[in-house]
Scaffold this active site. Structure first.
Site, PDB file in Angstrom:
ATOM      1  N   GLU A   1       0.652  -1.287  -0.020  1.00 25.96           N
ATOM      2  CA  GLU A   1       0.194   0.442   0.266  1.00 25.96           C
ATOM      3  C   GLU A   1       1.153   1.228   0.136  1.00 25.96           C
ATOM      4  O   GLU A   1       2.396   1.137   0.786  1.00 25.96           O
ATOM      5  CB  GLU A   1      -0.884   0.154   1.003  1.00 25.96           C
ATOM      6  CG  GLU A   1      -2.191  -1.369   1.790  1.00 25.96           C
ATOM      7  CD  GLU A   1      -1.863  -1.008   2.695  1.00 25.96           C
ATOM      8  OE1 GLU A   1      -3.453  -1.851   2.828  1.00 25.96           O
ATOM      9  OE2 GLU A   1      -2.133  -1.204   4.075  1.00 25.96           O
TER      10      GLU A   1
ATOM     11  N   ARG B   1       2.880   5.023  16.432  1.00 25.31           N
ATOM     12  CA  ARG B   1       2.286   5.515  15.637  1.00 25.31           C
ATOM     13  C   ARG B   1       0.489   5.425  15.813  1.00 25.31           C
ATOM     14  O   ARG B   1      -0.809   5.219  16.184  1.00 25.31           O
ATOM     15  CB  ARG B   1       2.180   6.845  14.519  1.00 25.31           C
ATOM     16  CG  ARG B   1       2.177   5.279  13.446  1.00 25.31           C
ATOM     17  CD  ARG B   1       0.529   5.397  13.155  1.00 25.31           C
ATOM     18  NE  ARG B   1       0.363   5.310  11.484  1.00 25.31           N
ATOM     19  CZ  ARG B   1      -1.161   4.592  10.752  1.00 25.31           C
ATOM     20  NH1 ARG B   1      -1.502   3.194  12.144  1.00 25.31           N
ATOM     21  NH2 ARG B   1      -0.826   4.220   9.910  1.00 25.31           N
TER      22      ARG B   1
ATOM     23  N   GLN C   1       2.490  -5.989  17.833  1.00 25.94           N
ATOM     24  CA  GLN C   1       1.865  -4.001  17.934  1.00 25.94           C
ATOM     25  C   GLN C   1       1.448  -4.566  19.630  1.00 25.94           C
ATOM     26  O   GLN C   1       1.031  -3.608  20.395  1.00 25.94           O
ATOM     27  CB  GLN C   1       0.896  -4.562  17.342  1.00 25.94           C
ATOM     28  CG  GLN C   1      -0.286  -3.335  17.883  1.00 25.94           C
ATOM     29  CD  GLN C   1       0.664  -1.537  17.322  1.00 25.94           C
ATOM     30  OE1 GLN C   1       0.527  -0.675  17.337  1.00 25.94           O
ATOM     31  NE2 GLN C   1       1.751  -1.431  16.975  1.00 25.94           N
TER      32      GLN C   1
ATOM     33  N   ASP D   1      -3.880 -15.398  22.637  1.00 24.88           N
ATOM     34  CA  ASP D   1      -3.416 -15.498  21.440  1.00 24.88           C
ATOM     35  C   ASP D   1      -3.341 -16.906  21.383  1.00 24.88           C
ATOM     36  O   ASP D   1      -3.017 -18.406  22.241  1.00 24.88           O
ATOM     37  CB  ASP D   1      -1.838 -15.468  21.362  1.00 24.88           C
ATOM     38  CG  ASP D   1      -1.890 -15.192  19.381  1.00 24.88           C
ATOM     39  OD1 ASP D   1      -1.358 -13.640  18.987  1.00 24.88           O
ATOM     40  OD2 ASP D   1      -1.534 -15.734  18.881  1.00 24.88           O
TER      41      ASP D   1
ATOM     42  N   GLY E   1      -8.539  -5.210  11.701  1.00 22.81           N
ATOM     43  CA  GLY E   1      -9.216  -5.365  10.919  1.00 22.81           C
ATOM     44  C   GLY E   1      -8.835  -3.841   9.847  1.00 22.81           C
ATOM     45  O   GLY E   1      -9.245  -2.874  10.268  1.00 22.81           O
ATOM     46  N   ASP E   2      -8.133  -4.477   8.513  1.00 22.70           N
ATOM     47  CA  ASP E   2      -7.505  -3.476   8.097  1.00 22.70           C
ATOM     48  C   ASP E   2      -7.253  -3.394   5.836  1.00 22.70           C
ATOM     49  O   ASP E   2      -6.441  -2.878   5.831  1.00 22.70           O
ATOM     50  CB  ASP E   2      -6.021  -3.188   8.669  1.00 22.70           C
ATOM     51  CG  ASP E   2      -5.214  -3.781   8.186  1.00 22.70           C
ATOM     52  OD1 ASP E   2      -5.542  -5.242   7.775  1.00 22.70           O
ATOM     53  OD2 ASP E   2      -3.795  -3.702   8.810  1.00 22.70           O
TER      54      ASP E   2
ATOM     55  N   LYS F   1     -11.150  -8.907   5.579  1.00 25.70           N
ATOM     56  CA  LYS F   1     -10.921  -9.266   7.168  1.00 25.70           C
ATOM     57  C   LYS F   1     -11.710  -8.643   7.984  1.00 25.70           C
ATOM     58  O   LYS F   1     -11.473  -7.569   7.925  1.00 25.70           O
ATOM     59  CB  LYS F   1      -9.403  -8.360   7.077  1.00 25.70           C
ATOM     60  CG  LYS F   1      -8.540  -8.720   8.421  1.00 25.70           C
ATOM     61  CD  LYS F   1      -7.268  -8.462   8.584  1.00 25.70           C
ATOM     62  CE  LYS F   1      -5.932  -8.632   9.917  1.00 25.70           C
ATOM     63  NZ  LYS F   1      -4.903  -7.651  10.027  1.00 25.70           N
TER      64      LYS F   1
ATOM     65  N   VAL G   1      -8.668   1.579  10.953  1.00 21.14           N
ATOM     66  CA  VAL G   1      -7.781   1.004   9.659  1.00 21.14           C
ATOM     67  C   VAL G   1      -6.205   1.265   9.605  1.00 21.14           C
ATOM     68  O   VAL G   1      -6.030   1.015   8.802  1.00 21.14           O
ATOM     69  CB  VAL G   1      -8.412   0.609   8.620  1.00 21.14           C
ATOM     70  CG1 VAL G   1      -9.298   0.311   9.017  1.00 21.14           C
ATOM     71  CG2 VAL G   1      -9.091   1.765   8.016  1.00 21.14           C
TER      72      VAL G   1
END
Length: 354
Positions: free
Chosen positions: A71, A127, A155, A176, A241-242, A246, A308
Site C-alpha cells: 500500500e 504511531r 503490536q 493469542d 481489520g484493515d 478482513k 484501519v
C-alpha cells in the site's frame, strides 16, 4: 596534462537528505523511552486531527495479491506532502520475515524536495499504538485500568505501553491462538511492570476488562469477539481489520456500539463496518477531538474504534521525527538529490563526474 587527475564534483548540501535508519530510530526511541515517545507523538497526531479539513485526503492505494497487500498512504497540507509505503503479509511469519514493513518520505510542497526519509516499520508500530491510546482518552470509560489484548504479536507491547501512558491501564489480560505469542508478550510486559493474566480463550480474556483490544493478523473474516463477550460500558479498540475481507468482530457487536472512525471512505472498505450498510452512521474522530461531536456519553455506552490506520497519522509521525532530526536526533545523510551547478545541465553534471 600527463599525470593530472580530474576530481569529480562533490555533492552540495542541497543534495543530502536526512535518513533515519532502523538503528537510529531505535536510538531515538530508547533515548526518550517508548512511553514518552508515544505520548509526544500522540500530541502531534491530536494536533493534526484537530485541523483535519486542511489535509488532502484519499483512501490508501492498495495492491492486493494472494500473499498479502502493498500500500501507499499519501496526504498533504499546505506546507508538506508525506507518504508511507507499507506491506501486510501474514504468511511472512512462517518464513522468518516481518508481517509488516514500511518506510516513509516527507517533502516540501514549496519546491517538491524531500526533507526526510525514514524507516517506518518501528515508527508505524509506535504511531498505531499512540493513535489507539489517544482515542482511548476520548472513548474509554473513566478510570479504566484493565485491558484485554486478543492477538499478542508485534503490536501488543506498544499498545499496552501507550495505554498505560495516556489512559492509566496497568492490568493486562492476554490471549493469542499461539501460546508462544502470549508467552513472549507476557515476558516483555511483565518486565515493564504490568500486572499480567495469561488467558486460555478469548472469552475468558474479556472478563473484568474495561477496554478490549483486538489485533490479529490473518486476512479473513474472523469472529475474534462474539456478541456475548461484550457487555455494557466497554470500549473496543479494533485494530486488526484493515483490508477488504478482513474483520474481527461479530456484526451484532457493531449494531450495539457507537462507532468511531478515522476516514469513513477508507474504513467502509477496510474496517469492521464493511459488514454494515454503506450509510450506517459513524462518527469521525477528528470531530470528537475538535469538540464538534461527542465521544463517550455514558457509563453503559459501548464505544468502538474501528481503526484501519490513515495517512494523516503517518504524516504526524513524519512531522514528529523530522522535528526530532532538526533538533539533533540520530540520523544519516544520503546523497539523494541531483544538484547540478546549472539546474538545466543535468547531463553536464553526469559528464563531469566521469
Amino acid at each position: 596534462m600527463t599525470g593530472s587527475t580530474v576530481t569529480a564534483p562533490k555533492p552540495s548540501e542541497i543534495a543530502f537528505l536526512p535518513f533515519v535508519s532502523v538503528q537510529n530510530m531505535m536510538r531515538m526511541v530508547n533515548t526518550m523511552g517508548a512511553a514518552a515517545f508515544m505520548r509526544d507523538l500522540a500530541g502531534y497526531i491530536e494536533a493534526d486531527f484537530r485541523r483535519w479539513p486542511e489535509f488532502d485526503k484519499t483512501p490508501r492505494v492498495a495492491s492486493h495479491s494472494q500473499d498479502g497487500v502493498i500500500e501507499l498512504m499519501p496526504t498533504a497540507d499546505s506546507e508538506n506532502y508525506g507518504f508511507k509505503y507499507v506491506n501486510g503479509h501474514p504468511k511472512n511469519l512462517r518464513d522468518g520475515f516481518q508481517t509488516v514493513t514500511a518506510f516513509g518520505v516527507l517533502s516540501s510542497v514549496a519546491n517538491g524536495y524531500p526533507v526526510l526519509l525514514t524507516e517506518m516499520t518501528v515508527l508505524t508500530a509506535l504511531r498505531t499504538a499512540a493513535t489507539s491510546a489517544l482515542v482511548g482518552k476520548y472513548l474509554a470509560p473513566k478510570g479504566s485500568d484493565t485491558m484485554t489484548m486478543i492477538g499478542n504479536g508485534a503490536q501488543c507491547e506498544f499498545q499496552a505501553i501507550a495505554f498505560r501512558e495516556l489512559c492509566g491501564v496497568n492490568r493486562l489480560r492476554l490471549y493469542d491462538v499461539d501460546p508462544k505469542a502470549t508467552e513472549k508478550a507476557a515476558r516483555n510486559l511483565a518486565a515493564q511492570g504490568f500486572e499480567i493474566v495469561k488467558c486460555t480463550s478469548a472469552e475468558s480474556a474479556t472478563e473484568g476488562a474495561q477496554i478490549v483490544t483486538t489485533c490479529t493478523a490473518d486476512k479473513q473474516n474472523a469472529t475474534v469477539l462474539t456478541d456475548n463477550m461484550v457487555g455494557a460500558g466497554i470500549h473496543i479498540n479494533a485494530i486488526g481489520g484493515d483490508c477488504p475481507g478482513k474483520t474481527e468482530l461479530h456484526r451484532d457487536i457493531l449494531m450495539r456500539s457507537d462507532i468511531f472512525v478515522e476516514y469513513p471512505e477508507q474504513t467502509r472498505i477496510e474496517g469492521e463496518i464493511q459488514q454494515l450498510a454503506p450509510d450506517h452512521p459513524v462518527t469521525e474522530l477528528w470531530k470528537v477531538m475538535a469538540g464538534d461531536a461527542p465521544g463517550r456519553r455514558s457509563d453503559r455506552q459501548i464505544t468502538l474504534f474501528d481503526s484501519v490506520g490513515f495517512a494523516i497519522e503517518d504524516f504526524s509521525a513524519l512531522r514528529y521525527v523530522h522535528a526530532k532530526v532538526r533538533a539533533g536526533a540520530p540520523h544519516d545523510r544520503l546523497d539523494m538529490l541531483a544538484d547540478p551547478d546549472d539546474p538545466r545541465d543535468l547531463f553536464g553534471m553526469l559528464e563531469r563526474a566521469r
